[in-house]
Design a protein around this motif. Structure first.
Motif, PDB file in Angstrom:
ATOM      1  N   LYS A 280       0.979  -1.056  -0.035  1.00 51.88           N
ATOM      2  CA  LYS A 280      -0.011   0.131  -0.055  1.00 51.88           C
ATOM      3  C   LYS A 280       0.873   1.195   0.048  1.00 51.88           C
ATOM      4  N   SER A 281       1.817   1.239   0.631  1.00 48.28           N
ATOM      5  CA  SER A 281       2.808   2.476   0.786  1.00 48.28           C
ATOM      6  C   SER A 281       3.320   2.738  -0.665  1.00 48.28           C
ATOM      7  N   LEU A 282       4.006   1.631  -1.179  1.00 43.83           N
ATOM      8  CA  LEU A 282       4.627   1.742  -2.611  1.00 43.83           C
ATOM      9  C   LEU A 282       3.510   2.202  -3.411  1.00 43.83           C
ATOM     10  N   GLU A 283       2.441   1.458  -3.513  1.00 43.76           N
ATOM     11  CA  GLU A 283       1.387   2.108  -4.523  1.00 43.76           C
ATOM     12  C   GLU A 283       1.002   3.408  -4.490  1.00 43.76           C
ATOM     13  N   SER A 284       0.926   4.079  -3.344  1.00 48.71           N
ATOM     14  CA  SER A 284       0.615   5.445  -3.111  1.00 48.71           C
ATOM     15  C   SER A 284       1.636   6.540  -3.354  1.00 48.71           C
ATOM     16  N   THR A 285       3.040   5.845  -3.484  1.00 45.37           N
ATOM     17  CA  THR A 285       4.057   6.689  -3.729  1.00 45.37           C
ATOM     18  C   THR A 285       4.773   6.496  -4.916  1.00 45.37           C
ATOM     19  N   ASN A 286       4.701   5.391  -5.559  1.00 45.38           N
ATOM     20  CA  ASN A 286       5.384   4.963  -6.877  1.00 45.38           C
ATOM     21  C   ASN A 286       4.776   5.468  -8.177  1.00 45.38           C
ATOM     22  N   PRO A 287       4.994   6.536  -8.783  1.00 47.97           N
ATOM     23  CA  PRO A 287       4.249   6.933 -10.048  1.00 47.97           C
ATOM     24  C   PRO A 287       4.163   6.036 -11.135  1.00 47.97           C
ATOM     25  N   SER A 288       5.241   4.871 -11.469  1.00 46.52           N
ATOM     26  CA  SER A 288       4.940   3.966 -12.575  1.00 46.52           C
ATOM     27  C   SER A 288       3.761   2.995 -11.964  1.00 46.52           C
ATOM     28  N   ILE A 289       3.548   2.658 -10.672  1.00 46.98           N
ATOM     29  CA  ILE A 289       2.277   1.991 -10.100  1.00 46.98           C
ATOM     30  C   ILE A 289       1.236   2.335 -10.564  1.00 46.98           C
ATOM     31  N   LEU A 290       1.119   3.879 -10.024  1.00 46.66           N
ATOM     32  CA  LEU A 290      -0.232   4.414 -10.198  1.00 46.66           C
ATOM     33  C   LEU A 290      -0.535   4.699 -11.672  1.00 46.66           C
ATOM     34  N   SER A 291       0.586   4.867 -12.611  1.00 43.78           N
ATOM     35  CA  SER A 291       0.241   5.015 -13.832  1.00 43.78           C
ATOM     36  C   SER A 291      -0.244   3.573 -14.564  1.00 43.78           C
ATOM     37  N   SER A 292       0.468   2.427 -13.953  1.00 41.71           N
ATOM     38  CA  SER A 292      -0.174   1.190 -14.684  1.00 41.71           C
ATOM     39  C   SER A 292      -1.673   0.856 -13.811  1.00 41.71           C
ATOM     40  N   LYS A 293      -1.920   1.189 -12.762  1.00 41.26           N
ATOM     41  CA  LYS A 293      -3.365   1.188 -12.127  1.00 41.26           C
ATOM     42  C   LYS A 293      -4.480   1.760 -13.112  1.00 41.26           C
ATOM     43  N   LEU A 294      -4.069   3.166 -13.410  1.00 41.17           N
ATOM     44  CA  LEU A 294      -4.917   3.817 -14.040  1.00 41.17           C
ATOM     45  C   LEU A 294      -4.864   3.324 -15.553  1.00 41.17           C
ATOM     46  N   GLN A 295      -3.886   2.760 -16.258  1.00 48.30           N
ATOM     47  CA  GLN A 295      -4.102   2.105 -17.500  1.00 48.30           C
ATOM     48  C   GLN A 295      -5.049   0.871 -17.493  1.00 48.30           C
ATOM     49  N   THR A 296      -4.879   0.270 -16.397  1.00 48.12           N
ATOM     50  CA  THR A 296      -5.659  -0.908 -16.208  1.00 48.12           C
ATOM     51  C   THR A 296      -6.974  -0.674 -15.999  1.00 48.12           C
ATOM     52  N   LEU A 297      -7.516   0.378 -15.214  1.00 44.74           N
ATOM     53  CA  LEU A 297      -8.906   0.695 -15.142  1.00 44.74           C
ATOM     54  C   LEU A 297      -9.290   1.293 -16.536  1.00 44.74           C
ATOM     55  N   LEU A 298      -8.450   2.103 -17.119  1.00 42.80           N
ATOM     56  CA  LEU A 298      -8.997   2.658 -18.514  1.00 42.80           C
ATOM     57  C   LEU A 298      -9.199   1.288 -19.485  1.00 42.80           C
ATOM     58  N   ALA A 299      -8.430   0.563 -19.487  1.00 42.84           N
ATOM     59  CA  ALA A 299      -8.600  -0.625 -20.473  1.00 42.84           C
ATOM     60  C   ALA A 299      -9.907  -1.467 -19.892  1.00 42.84           C
ATOM     61  N   ASN A 300     -10.198  -1.560 -18.677  1.00 46.27           N
ATOM     62  CA  ASN A 300     -11.237  -2.243 -18.370  1.00 46.27           C
ATOM     63  C   ASN A 300     -12.551  -1.487 -18.628  1.00 46.27           C
TER      64      ASN A 300
END
Length: 66
Positions: free
Chosen positions: A24-44
């Motif tokens: 959770k700590s890394l997900e909230s601070t790492n920009p590449s993880i945030l970007s990947s999550k947003l790309q996944t949400l967009l694809a869904n």
């Protein structure tokens, strides 16, 4: 003994470290993880939009005259 560990700029105590808290700590601070999550949400959402075009559409209208 109490140790403080710094991982990716986030202080973590050795006693209370768990994988879920680290994740959770890394997900909230790492920009590449945030970007990947947003790309996944967009694809869904794009998949859901494509699926919705397979269903029939229903429209209703009403008129009233005196």
């Amino acid at each position: 003994m109490f140790f403080i560990v710094y991982l990716f700029g986030v202080p973590l105590s050795a006693k209370s470290v768990s994988f879920s808290s680290l994740s959770k700590s890394l997900e909230s601070t790492n920009p590449s993880i945030l970007s990947s999550k947003l790309q996944t949400l967009l694809a869904n959402e794009e998949i859901n939009a494509a699926k919705s075009s397979l269903y029939p559409r229903l429209s209703l209208s009403a008129n009233s005259e005196y």
